[in-house]
Design a protein around this motif. Structure first.
Motif, PDB file in Angstrom:
ATOM      1  N   PRO A  17     -41.158 -23.899 -15.884  1.00  0.00           N
ATOM      2  CA  PRO A  17     -40.843 -24.943 -14.908  1.00  0.00           C
ATOM      3  C   PRO A  17     -39.737 -24.530 -13.946  1.00  0.00           C
ATOM      4  O   PRO A  17     -38.960 -23.625 -14.222  1.00  0.00           O
ATOM      5  CB  PRO A  17     -40.407 -26.120 -15.774  1.00  0.00           C
ATOM      6  CG  PRO A  17     -39.958 -25.509 -17.048  1.00  0.00           C
ATOM      7  CD  PRO A  17     -40.789 -24.269 -17.240  1.00  0.00           C
ATOM      8  N   LEU A  18     -39.671 -25.228 -12.803  1.00  0.00           N
ATOM      9  CA  LEU A  18     -38.595 -24.984 -11.847  1.00  0.00           C
ATOM     10  C   LEU A  18     -37.267 -25.392 -12.466  1.00  0.00           C
ATOM     11  O   LEU A  18     -37.167 -26.412 -13.128  1.00  0.00           O
ATOM     12  CB  LEU A  18     -38.827 -25.813 -10.578  1.00  0.00           C
ATOM     13  CG  LEU A  18     -40.001 -25.412  -9.693  1.00  0.00           C
ATOM     14  CD1 LEU A  18     -40.156 -26.428  -8.575  1.00  0.00           C
ATOM     15  CD2 LEU A  18     -39.805 -24.031  -9.129  1.00  0.00           C
ATOM     16  N   SER A  19     -36.255 -24.590 -12.262  1.00  0.00           N
ATOM     17  CA  SER A  19     -34.925 -24.943 -12.762  1.00  0.00           C
ATOM     18  C   SER A  19     -33.898 -24.560 -11.703  1.00  0.00           C
ATOM     19  O   SER A  19     -34.134 -23.673 -10.893  1.00  0.00           O
ATOM     20  CB  SER A  19     -34.627 -24.232 -14.078  1.00  0.00           C
ATOM     21  OG  SER A  19     -34.453 -22.856 -13.867  1.00  0.00           O
ATOM     22  N   PRO A  20     -32.733 -25.211 -11.696  1.00  0.00           N
ATOM     23  CA  PRO A  20     -31.742 -24.937 -10.660  1.00  0.00           C
ATOM     24  C   PRO A  20     -31.050 -23.589 -10.796  1.00  0.00           C
ATOM     25  O   PRO A  20     -30.558 -23.056  -9.821  1.00  0.00           O
ATOM     26  CB  PRO A  20     -30.736 -26.081 -10.811  1.00  0.00           C
ATOM     27  CG  PRO A  20     -30.903 -26.558 -12.202  1.00  0.00           C
ATOM     28  CD  PRO A  20     -32.328 -26.294 -12.580  1.00  0.00           C
ATOM     29  N   SER A  21     -31.004 -23.023 -11.981  1.00  0.00           N
ATOM     30  CA  SER A  21     -30.287 -21.756 -12.157  1.00  0.00           C
ATOM     31  C   SER A  21     -31.205 -20.719 -12.770  1.00  0.00           C
ATOM     32  O   SER A  21     -31.246 -20.536 -13.967  1.00  0.00           O
ATOM     33  CB  SER A  21     -29.065 -21.967 -13.055  1.00  0.00           C
ATOM     34  OG  SER A  21     -29.499 -22.455 -14.304  1.00  0.00           O
ATOM     35  N   SER A  68     -37.937 -18.621  -6.260  1.00  0.00           N
ATOM     36  CA  SER A  68     -39.013 -19.307  -6.964  1.00  0.00           C
ATOM     37  C   SER A  68     -39.237 -20.704  -6.393  1.00  0.00           C
ATOM     38  O   SER A  68     -40.375 -21.192  -6.344  1.00  0.00           O
ATOM     39  CB  SER A  68     -38.705 -19.398  -8.454  1.00  0.00           C
ATOM     40  OG  SER A  68     -37.498 -20.098  -8.665  1.00  0.00           O
ATOM     41  N   HIS A  69     -38.169 -21.369  -5.942  1.00  0.00           N
ATOM     42  CA  HIS A  69     -38.314 -22.681  -5.312  1.00  0.00           C
ATOM     43  C   HIS A  69     -39.028 -22.546  -3.973  1.00  0.00           C
ATOM     44  O   HIS A  69     -39.874 -23.371  -3.623  1.00  0.00           O
ATOM     45  CB  HIS A  69     -36.951 -23.337  -5.116  1.00  0.00           C
ATOM     46  CG  HIS A  69     -36.171 -23.458  -6.383  1.00  0.00           C
ATOM     47  ND1 HIS A  69     -34.821 -23.218  -6.427  1.00  0.00           N
ATOM     48  CD2 HIS A  69     -36.536 -23.763  -7.643  1.00  0.00           C
ATOM     49  CE1 HIS A  69     -34.390 -23.391  -7.671  1.00  0.00           C
ATOM     50  NE2 HIS A  69     -35.425 -23.709  -8.428  1.00  0.00           N
ATOM     51  N   LEU A  70     -38.695 -21.494  -3.233  1.00  0.00           N
ATOM     52  CA  LEU A  70     -39.355 -21.246  -1.958  1.00  0.00           C
ATOM     53  C   LEU A  70     -40.844 -20.979  -2.155  1.00  0.00           C
ATOM     54  O   LEU A  70     -41.675 -21.468  -1.392  1.00  0.00           O
ATOM     55  CB  LEU A  70     -38.691 -20.076  -1.241  1.00  0.00           C
ATOM     56  CG  LEU A  70     -39.238 -19.735   0.134  1.00  0.00           C
ATOM     57  CD1 LEU A  70     -39.048 -20.900   1.089  1.00  0.00           C
ATOM     58  CD2 LEU A  70     -38.564 -18.484   0.672  1.00  0.00           C
ATOM     59  N   SER A  71     -41.204 -20.245  -3.201  1.00  0.00           N
ATOM     60  CA  SER A  71     -42.624 -19.983  -3.440  1.00  0.00           C
ATOM     61  C   SER A  71     -43.365 -21.261  -3.838  1.00  0.00           C
ATOM     62  O   SER A  71     -44.538 -21.436  -3.504  1.00  0.00           O
ATOM     63  CB  SER A  71     -42.805 -18.901  -4.502  1.00  0.00           C
ATOM     64  OG  SER A  71     -42.337 -19.348  -5.748  1.00  0.00           O
ATOM     65  N   ALA A  72     -42.687 -22.191  -4.528  1.00  0.00           N
ATOM     66  CA  ALA A  72     -43.319 -23.473  -4.861  1.00  0.00           C
ATOM     67  C   ALA A  72     -43.577 -24.294  -3.602  1.00  0.00           C
ATOM     68  O   ALA A  72     -44.625 -24.923  -3.457  1.00  0.00           O
ATOM     69  CB  ALA A  72     -42.443 -24.262  -5.836  1.00  0.00           C
ATOM     70  N   VAL A  73     -42.633 -24.265  -2.653  1.00  0.00           N
ATOM     71  CA  VAL A  73     -42.825 -24.981  -1.387  1.00  0.00           C
ATOM     72  C   VAL A  73     -43.959 -24.345  -0.589  1.00  0.00           C
ATOM     73  O   VAL A  73     -44.796 -25.047  -0.006  1.00  0.00           O
ATOM     74  CB  VAL A  73     -41.509 -25.002  -0.576  1.00  0.00           C
ATOM     75  CG1 VAL A  73     -41.734 -25.531   0.823  1.00  0.00           C
ATOM     76  CG2 VAL A  73     -40.463 -25.834  -1.290  1.00  0.00           C
ATOM     77  N   LYS A  74     -44.018 -23.032  -0.583  1.00  0.00           N
ATOM     78  CA  LYS A  74     -45.117 -22.355   0.118  1.00  0.00           C
ATOM     79  C   LYS A  74     -46.464 -22.687  -0.508  1.00  0.00           C
ATOM     80  O   LYS A  74     -47.478 -22.782   0.191  1.00  0.00           O
ATOM     81  CB  LYS A  74     -44.890 -20.842   0.114  1.00  0.00           C
ATOM     82  CG  LYS A  74     -43.778 -20.415   1.046  1.00  0.00           C
ATOM     83  CD  LYS A  74     -43.609 -18.904   1.016  1.00  0.00           C
ATOM     84  CE  LYS A  74     -42.519 -18.454   1.949  1.00  0.00           C
ATOM     85  NZ  LYS A  74     -42.330 -16.993   1.912  1.00  0.00           N
ATOM     86  N   ARG A  75     -46.492 -22.885  -1.826  1.00  0.00           N
ATOM     87  CA  ARG A  75     -47.725 -23.275  -2.500  1.00  0.00           C
ATOM     88  C   ARG A  75     -48.196 -24.647  -2.018  1.00  0.00           C
ATOM     89  O   ARG A  75     -49.388 -24.881  -1.846  1.00  0.00           O
ATOM     90  CB  ARG A  75     -47.517 -23.278  -4.014  1.00  0.00           C
ATOM     91  CG  ARG A  75     -48.801 -23.445  -4.797  1.00  0.00           C
ATOM     92  CD  ARG A  75     -48.587 -23.342  -6.301  1.00  0.00           C
ATOM     93  NE  ARG A  75     -47.869 -22.134  -6.677  1.00  0.00           N
ATOM     94  CZ  ARG A  75     -46.727 -22.117  -7.352  1.00  0.00           C
ATOM     95  NH1 ARG A  75     -46.171 -23.239  -7.744  1.00  0.00           N
ATOM     96  NH2 ARG A  75     -46.135 -20.994  -7.670  1.00  0.00           N
ATOM     97  N   ILE A  76     -47.258 -25.549  -1.748  1.00  0.00           N
ATOM     98  CA  ILE A  76     -47.620 -26.868  -1.211  1.00  0.00           C
ATOM     99  C   ILE A  76     -48.215 -26.716   0.183  1.00  0.00           C
ATOM    100  O   ILE A  76     -49.224 -27.352   0.516  1.00  0.00           O
ATOM    101  CB  ILE A  76     -46.394 -27.804  -1.180  1.00  0.00           C
ATOM    102  CG1 ILE A  76     -45.868 -28.047  -2.583  1.00  0.00           C
ATOM    103  CG2 ILE A  76     -46.739 -29.132  -0.511  1.00  0.00           C
ATOM    104  CD1 ILE A  76     -44.537 -28.766  -2.640  1.00  0.00           C
TER     105      ILE A  76
END
Length: 152
Positions: A17-21, A68-76
């Motif tokens: 899962p996505l995590s902040p750190s 990893s957060h950026l790749s999740a946004v790109k997936r959207i």
């Protein structure tokens, strides 16, 4: 009306899962991530409720975004490119009955074990309101999570 498909739920499906750190992830340039990408997606949630959960989950990491957060946004964004015709549809003739639905998960946020509540309201067959929110308490059972969702 937006149809729910397996692909809409799997926007954030990953190995972990996505995590902040995330130690192995690199930092992302903050103004680009916050200003343009998340802002544009938040604007789109007004007509595309199928992406609301994924966008809200990604927006939690605006302060210190990782790659990893950026790749999740790109997936959207890739999902939106593949499904351009999905969105809200308002028929000209509809009933005038108000219906409301709510649901929640149990300890869905891995960081603090809080549940996420979602709901929608229909006027006849027209979707007029929806929401997705992290609960303020840590539920000790699925029943308590559902009760908090219904009460809110």
């Amino acid at each position: 009306m937006v149809k729910y498909t397996a692909s809409t739920h799997s926007l954030l499906r990953r190995q972990k899962p996505l995590s902040p750190s995330e130690k192995e992830a690199n930092d992302v340039e903050v103004p680009i991530f916050i200003g343009s990408m998340i802002g544009s997606l938040m604007y789109l949630t007004a007509s595309r409720p199928d992406i609301m959960f994924a966008v809200c989950a990604c927006s939690r990491f605006q302060v210190t975004p990782k790659s990893s957060h950026l790749s999740a946004v790109k997936r959207i964004f890739r999902y939106l490119k593949g499904k351009p015709k999905l969105g809200l549809w308002y028929p000209s003739v509809s009933l005038f009955d108000l219906e409301s639905y709510s649901d929640s998960d149990y300890a869905g946020v891995n960081i603090d074990r809080k549940s996420t509540t979602g709901g929608c309201q229909f006027l006849g067959r027209i979707l007029i309101s929806w929401q997705c929110k992290k609960q303020t308490i840590v539920a000790t059972s699925t029943t308590k999570a559902e009760y908090v969702a219904t009460a809110s």
